[in-house]
Design a protein around this motif. Structure first.
Motif, PDB file in Angstrom:
ATOM      1  N   GLY A 282     -19.720  -6.231 -14.503  1.00 50.95           N
ATOM      2  CA  GLY A 282     -20.626  -5.212 -13.990  1.00 50.95           C
ATOM      3  C   GLY A 282     -20.775  -5.274 -12.480  1.00 50.95           C
ATOM      4  O   GLY A 282     -20.867  -4.242 -11.809  1.00 50.95           O
ATOM      5  N   SER A 283     -20.795  -6.494 -11.921  1.00 51.32           N
ATOM      6  CA  SER A 283     -20.878  -6.644 -10.461  1.00 51.32           C
ATOM      7  C   SER A 283     -19.640  -6.064  -9.789  1.00 51.32           C
ATOM      8  O   SER A 283     -19.734  -5.407  -8.749  1.00 51.32           O
ATOM      9  CB  SER A 283     -21.026  -8.123 -10.101  1.00 51.32           C
ATOM     10  OG  SER A 283     -22.219  -8.656 -10.632  1.00 51.32           O
ATOM     11  N   ILE A 284     -18.477  -6.316 -10.389  1.00 55.72           N
ATOM     12  CA  ILE A 284     -17.227  -5.783  -9.828  1.00 55.72           C
ATOM     13  C   ILE A 284     -17.243  -4.260  -9.868  1.00 55.72           C
ATOM     14  O   ILE A 284     -16.963  -3.585  -8.861  1.00 55.72           O
ATOM     15  CB  ILE A 284     -16.009  -6.329 -10.615  1.00 55.72           C
ATOM     16  CG1 ILE A 284     -15.909  -7.838 -10.466  1.00 55.72           C
ATOM     17  CG2 ILE A 284     -14.720  -5.663 -10.134  1.00 55.72           C
ATOM     18  CD1 ILE A 284     -14.930  -8.488 -11.437  1.00 55.72           C
ATOM     19  N   ALA A 285     -17.573  -3.691 -11.030  1.00 50.13           N
ATOM     20  CA  ALA A 285     -17.558  -2.241 -11.184  1.00 50.13           C
ATOM     21  C   ALA A 285     -18.591  -1.557 -10.293  1.00 50.13           C
ATOM     22  O   ALA A 285     -18.380  -0.433  -9.826  1.00 50.13           O
ATOM     23  CB  ALA A 285     -17.807  -1.874 -12.649  1.00 50.13           C
ATOM     24  N   GLU A 341     -11.419  -2.395 -14.047  1.00 51.50           N
ATOM     25  CA  GLU A 341     -12.563  -2.459 -13.134  1.00 51.50           C
ATOM     26  C   GLU A 341     -13.197  -1.086 -12.965  1.00 51.50           C
ATOM     27  O   GLU A 341     -13.920  -0.833 -12.010  1.00 51.50           O
ATOM     28  CB  GLU A 341     -12.128  -3.027 -11.778  1.00 51.50           C
ATOM     29  CG  GLU A 341     -11.640  -4.458 -11.849  1.00 51.50           C
ATOM     30  CD  GLU A 341     -11.323  -5.053 -10.486  1.00 51.50           C
ATOM     31  OE1 GLU A 341     -11.469  -4.334  -9.472  1.00 51.50           O
ATOM     32  OE2 GLU A 341     -10.938  -6.244 -10.424  1.00 51.50           O
ATOM     33  N   ASP A 342     -12.918  -0.204 -13.906  1.00 53.58           N
ATOM     34  CA  ASP A 342     -13.406   1.172 -13.856  1.00 53.58           C
ATOM     35  C   ASP A 342     -14.748   1.264 -14.565  1.00 53.58           C
ATOM     36  O   ASP A 342     -14.876   0.894 -15.739  1.00 53.58           O
ATOM     37  CB  ASP A 342     -12.381   2.097 -14.516  1.00 53.58           C
ATOM     38  CG  ASP A 342     -12.711   3.574 -14.314  1.00 53.58           C
ATOM     39  OD1 ASP A 342     -13.843   3.878 -13.894  1.00 53.58           O
ATOM     40  OD2 ASP A 342     -11.829   4.410 -14.588  1.00 53.58           O
ATOM     41  N   ALA A 343     -15.752   1.778 -13.879  1.00 54.63           N
ATOM     42  CA  ALA A 343     -17.083   1.914 -14.466  1.00 54.63           C
ATOM     43  C   ALA A 343     -17.086   2.815 -15.686  1.00 54.63           C
ATOM     44  O   ALA A 343     -18.005   2.748 -16.514  1.00 54.63           O
ATOM     45  CB  ALA A 343     -18.062   2.446 -13.425  1.00 54.63           C
ATOM     46  N   ALA A 344     -16.049   3.641 -15.825  1.00 55.43           N
ATOM     47  CA  ALA A 344     -15.963   4.504 -17.008  1.00 55.43           C
ATOM     48  C   ALA A 344     -15.799   3.693 -18.285  1.00 55.43           C
ATOM     49  O   ALA A 344     -16.059   4.195 -19.386  1.00 55.43           O
ATOM     50  CB  ALA A 344     -14.793   5.480 -16.851  1.00 55.43           C
ATOM     51  N   ASP A 345     -15.369   2.440 -18.169  1.00 61.82           N
ATOM     52  CA  ASP A 345     -15.188   1.574 -19.339  1.00 61.82           C
ATOM     53  C   ASP A 345     -16.444   0.764 -19.662  1.00 61.82           C
ATOM     54  O   ASP A 345     -16.405  -0.130 -20.520  1.00 61.82           O
ATOM     55  CB  ASP A 345     -14.021   0.610 -19.100  1.00 61.82           C
ATOM     56  CG  ASP A 345     -12.687   1.337 -19.028  1.00 61.82           C
ATOM     57  OD1 ASP A 345     -12.499   2.269 -19.825  1.00 61.82           O
ATOM     58  OD2 ASP A 345     -11.856   0.974 -18.177  1.00 61.82           O
ATOM     59  N   ALA A 346     -17.532   1.069 -18.981  1.00 61.49           N
ATOM     60  CA  ALA A 346     -18.744   0.260 -19.137  1.00 61.49           C
ATOM     61  C   ALA A 346     -19.260   0.251 -20.569  1.00 61.49           C
ATOM     62  O   ALA A 346     -19.677  -0.795 -21.087  1.00 61.49           O
ATOM     63  CB  ALA A 346     -19.834   0.764 -18.192  1.00 61.49           C
ATOM     64  N   LEU A 397     -27.552  -4.192 -14.875  1.00 55.77           N
ATOM     65  CA  LEU A 397     -26.371  -3.623 -14.231  1.00 55.77           C
ATOM     66  C   LEU A 397     -25.822  -2.411 -14.982  1.00 55.77           C
ATOM     67  O   LEU A 397     -25.280  -1.489 -14.369  1.00 55.77           O
ATOM     68  CB  LEU A 397     -25.274  -4.683 -14.125  1.00 55.77           C
ATOM     69  CG  LEU A 397     -25.468  -5.783 -13.075  1.00 55.77           C
ATOM     70  CD1 LEU A 397     -24.401  -6.858 -13.242  1.00 55.77           C
ATOM     71  CD2 LEU A 397     -25.428  -5.209 -11.666  1.00 55.77           C
ATOM     72  N   PHE A 398     -25.959  -2.413 -16.309  1.00 53.30           N
ATOM     73  CA  PHE A 398     -25.312  -1.388 -17.126  1.00 53.30           C
ATOM     74  C   PHE A 398     -26.189  -0.161 -17.389  1.00 53.30           C
ATOM     75  O   PHE A 398     -25.718   0.810 -17.969  1.00 53.30           O
ATOM     76  CB  PHE A 398     -24.877  -1.989 -18.471  1.00 53.30           C
ATOM     77  CG  PHE A 398     -23.591  -2.763 -18.427  1.00 53.30           C
ATOM     78  CD1 PHE A 398     -22.450  -2.292 -19.052  1.00 53.30           C
ATOM     79  CD2 PHE A 398     -23.503  -3.982 -17.761  1.00 53.30           C
ATOM     80  CE1 PHE A 398     -21.261  -3.008 -19.020  1.00 53.30           C
ATOM     81  CE2 PHE A 398     -22.336  -4.711 -17.720  1.00 53.30           C
ATOM     82  CZ  PHE A 398     -21.203  -4.222 -18.350  1.00 53.30           C
ATOM     83  N   HIS A 399     -27.448  -0.184 -16.972  1.00 54.09           N
ATOM     84  CA  HIS A 399     -28.362   0.845 -17.463  1.00 54.09           C
ATOM     85  C   HIS A 399     -28.061   2.245 -16.939  1.00 54.09           C
ATOM     86  O   HIS A 399     -28.485   3.243 -17.531  1.00 54.09           O
ATOM     87  CB  HIS A 399     -29.822   0.475 -17.144  1.00 54.09           C
ATOM     88  CG  HIS A 399     -30.217   0.726 -15.710  1.00 54.09           C
ATOM     89  ND1 HIS A 399     -29.880  -0.121 -14.689  1.00 54.09           N
ATOM     90  CD2 HIS A 399     -30.909   1.753 -15.142  1.00 54.09           C
ATOM     91  CE1 HIS A 399     -30.361   0.341 -13.547  1.00 54.09           C
ATOM     92  NE2 HIS A 399     -30.978   1.470 -13.782  1.00 54.09           N
ATOM     93  N   ASP A 400     -27.305   2.379 -15.845  1.00 48.91           N
ATOM     94  CA  ASP A 400     -26.989   3.701 -15.297  1.00 48.91           C
ATOM     95  C   ASP A 400     -25.662   4.257 -15.792  1.00 48.91           C
ATOM     96  O   ASP A 400     -25.261   5.350 -15.390  1.00 48.91           O
ATOM     97  CB  ASP A 400     -26.948   3.640 -13.761  1.00 48.91           C
ATOM     98  CG  ASP A 400     -28.336   3.602 -13.156  1.00 48.91           C
ATOM     99  OD1 ASP A 400     -29.278   4.046 -13.832  1.00 48.91           O
ATOM    100  OD2 ASP A 400     -28.475   3.115 -12.024  1.00 48.91           O
ATOM    101  N   TRP A 401     -24.950   3.532 -16.614  1.00 42.98           N
ATOM    102  CA  TRP A 401     -23.593   3.926 -16.994  1.00 42.98           C
ATOM    103  C   TRP A 401     -23.549   4.543 -18.385  1.00 42.98           C
ATOM    104  O   TRP A 401     -24.173   4.031 -19.337  1.00 42.98           O
ATOM    105  CB  TRP A 401     -22.657   2.713 -16.955  1.00 42.98           C
ATOM    106  CG  TRP A 401     -22.313   2.277 -15.564  1.00 42.98           C
ATOM    107  CD1 TRP A 401     -22.178   3.073 -14.462  1.00 42.98           C
ATOM    108  CD2 TRP A 401     -22.074   0.945 -15.112  1.00 42.98           C
ATOM    109  NE1 TRP A 401     -21.864   2.332 -13.365  1.00 42.98           N
ATOM    110  CE2 TRP A 401     -21.796   1.005 -13.726  1.00 42.98           C
ATOM    111  CE3 TRP A 401     -22.059  -0.295 -15.745  1.00 42.98           C
ATOM    112  CZ2 TRP A 401     -21.494  -0.112 -12.963  1.00 42.98           C
ATOM    113  CZ3 TRP A 401     -21.766  -1.412 -14.986  1.00 42.98           C
ATOM    114  CH2 TRP A 401     -21.478  -1.332 -13.619  1.00 42.98           C
TER     115      TRP A 401
END
Length: 493
Positions: A282-285, A341-346, A397-401
């Motif tokens: 999550g930090s990386i993304a 490292e794509d936030a779309a995969d969160a 970290l993940f709550h906005d994705w």
């Protein structure tokens, strides 16, 4: 070497007046020493003085770090001292010799004050307070030399020598609980030479101390876990944990079961690491210190695989082995997903992290249940709080994705409530273990800091800054709880 002349008298006076050695002395005496002094500034890896040179000045280190090295037969050399804090260098040489026996050079950018040795010796004769301070400095150096010799000649392990070195660098600051942080300014090669081992041995001993929960290594920072230094099993808060050299036959026989606390903790580390990896991803993304997060992710993956292999080789029995197989089945998908490292995969990362967490939690609960002693359940509960400290960071970290926002809000409240409930239960069962009770108080205090970081004033600038604050406080909370887990583990024999 950059040497300032008497135009720096004001700076010298300020440094000397506030120093441990000269602070509080009569003004006239201090003025005389200040007048006979100069400020010395060194870049990294510069020589202050060499062995064989006549002693004309005494040097007080104020900032930076230096090493003192002596030549030994055969053309080799040995680091006899690394100094990182304010200190009069080579106090024995200064008052007991005419020429330096050691070469002194800087490790980092360094600032010292050099005082004419004749003036300092004269001041020692004139002032009883200063004489007492010099005697105390000589006594400390004598004790350090004796313990150093004992470490080399009476079979102390490398881990014990390294721990003694770290505690020496920490000084007298260690308390009953909490942590004491030491910044290692010297390289591994220099530190290893100082305590008589190779850099490879130093790395192995750092790992051993880390595995035993005594230290946490974070780059050049080493966080000494004060409560873990004590022998919890003995119930004596004054008894220091020792790392004696093992005798032949002391090793655990092949096939012998691990102590229940050790096994529960080992299983619990899988659930912790499942969340640590999600936090790093999550930090990386999110672009929050991504370079450091990539290093952490790789290390957590290695630790997860190492723990998985160790557990797989223990022969755990039918029920825990079945749960371990579930983790092994999920792991390749989780590892493969984190390569992106794509936030779309969160959302995918999140779901997999929850699945592998559930599997590892089931394994840990099974290990605690089969131990059939209350202490094993305490290890499980403390270990679950250790994991929750990182799960909360993951949820943050993940709550906005993706579509996670609604469910994460509920999970966050539930997770925080469980942490507090578990902490209250552990505090009730801490009993007469002074260091354990003190450590849980440290956990409670850090938990409040972490909770405040999760809900900052809305005016601060930027999400990245807020995320860094939350992750920093989460790391501190993790170290506090991990030490509590280790203390409960020692009780579950």
């Amino acid at each position: 070497m950059n040497v300032r002349s008497n135009d720096a008298l004001r700076a010298q006076r300020k440094l000397l007046a506030a120093s441990q050695l000269l602070g509080g002395l009569p003004p006239a005496l201090l003025v005389g020493l200040t007048t006979a002094s100069r400020i010395v500034e060194l870049a990294a890896n510069q020589t202050l003085y060499e062995a064989g040179q006549p002693i004309r000045e005494a040097h007080i280190l104020f900032t930076g770090s230096v090493k003192r090295v002596v030549d030994v037969p055969g053309g080799a050399s040995r680091v006899i001292e690394i100094v990182q804090h304010e200190q009069l260098l080579g106090v024995g040489e200064v008052f007991g010799a005419t020429h330096y026996a050691a070469t002194c050079s800087s490790i980092t950018v360094t600032q010292l004050v050099a005082i004419d040795i004749r003036k300092l010796r004269e001041a020692v004769h004139l002032n009883r307070n200063l004489s007492s301070r010099i005697i105390a400095a000589l006594a400390r150096r004598q004790c350090a030399t004796e313990f150093d010799a004992a470490g080399f000649h009476y079979g102390q392990t490398g881990a014990q020598r390294l721990l003694d070195y770290l505690l020496d660098q920490a000084g007298e600051r260690a308390g009953l609980a909490g942590e004491t942080t030491v910044l290692l300014k010297a390289s591994k090669k220099v530190i290893a030479a100082r305590i008589g081992m190779t850099p490879e041995s130093l790395s192995r001993n750092l790992r051993e101390l880390s595995d035993k929960g005594v230290i946490v290594v974070d780059g050049r920072c080493v966080h000494i876990q004060n409560a873990a230094l004590l022998d919890t099993v003995s119930g004596d808060a004054g008894q220091r944990l020792s790392f004696s050299r093992k005798r032949k036959g002391d090793a655990r026989p092949a096939g012998k079961a691990l102590p229940s606390g050790v096994l529960v903790n080992m299983c619990g580390r899988l659930r912790l690491l499942s969340q640590r990896m999600a936090v790093a991803w999550g930090s990386i993304a999110a672009g929050v210190a991504p370079s450091r997060a990539r290093i952490k992710l790789r290390q957590c993956e290695k630790d997860f695989i190492r723990n998985l292999e160790r557990l797989d080789g223990l022969g755990l029995g039918a029920e825990p082995s079945a749960k371990l197989e579930t983790i092994k089945r999920l792991w390749p998908s989780y590892q493969e997903a984190m390569a992106s490292e794509d936030a779309a995969d969160a959302e995918r990362i999140f779901v997999l992290s929850e699945e592998i967490l559930d599997a590892a939690d089931g394994l840990t609960a099974c290990a605690a249940s089969q131990a059939a002693i209350p202490e094993a359940n305490y290890v499980n509960t403390a270990g679950r709080n250790r994991m929750l400290s990182q799960r909360i960071c993951k949820l943050f970290l993940f709550h906005d994705w993706g579509k996670l926002d609604g469910s994460i809000a509920v999970l966050s409240r539930q997770t925080c409530q469980e942490f507090e409930s578990n902490l209250a239960e552990l505090a009730r069962v801490a009993g007469s273990q002074a260091e354990l009770g003190a450590q849980l108080e440290v956990v409670a205090s850090q938990w409040q800091r972490f909770a405040r970081a999760l809900c900052p004033d809305p005016s601060p600038a930027g999400k990245a800054k807020h995320a860094r604050l939350v992750l920093t406080e989460g790391e501190r909370l993790l170290r506090c709880v991990d030490t509590a887990v280790k203390l409960f583990e020692r009780l579950a024999k």
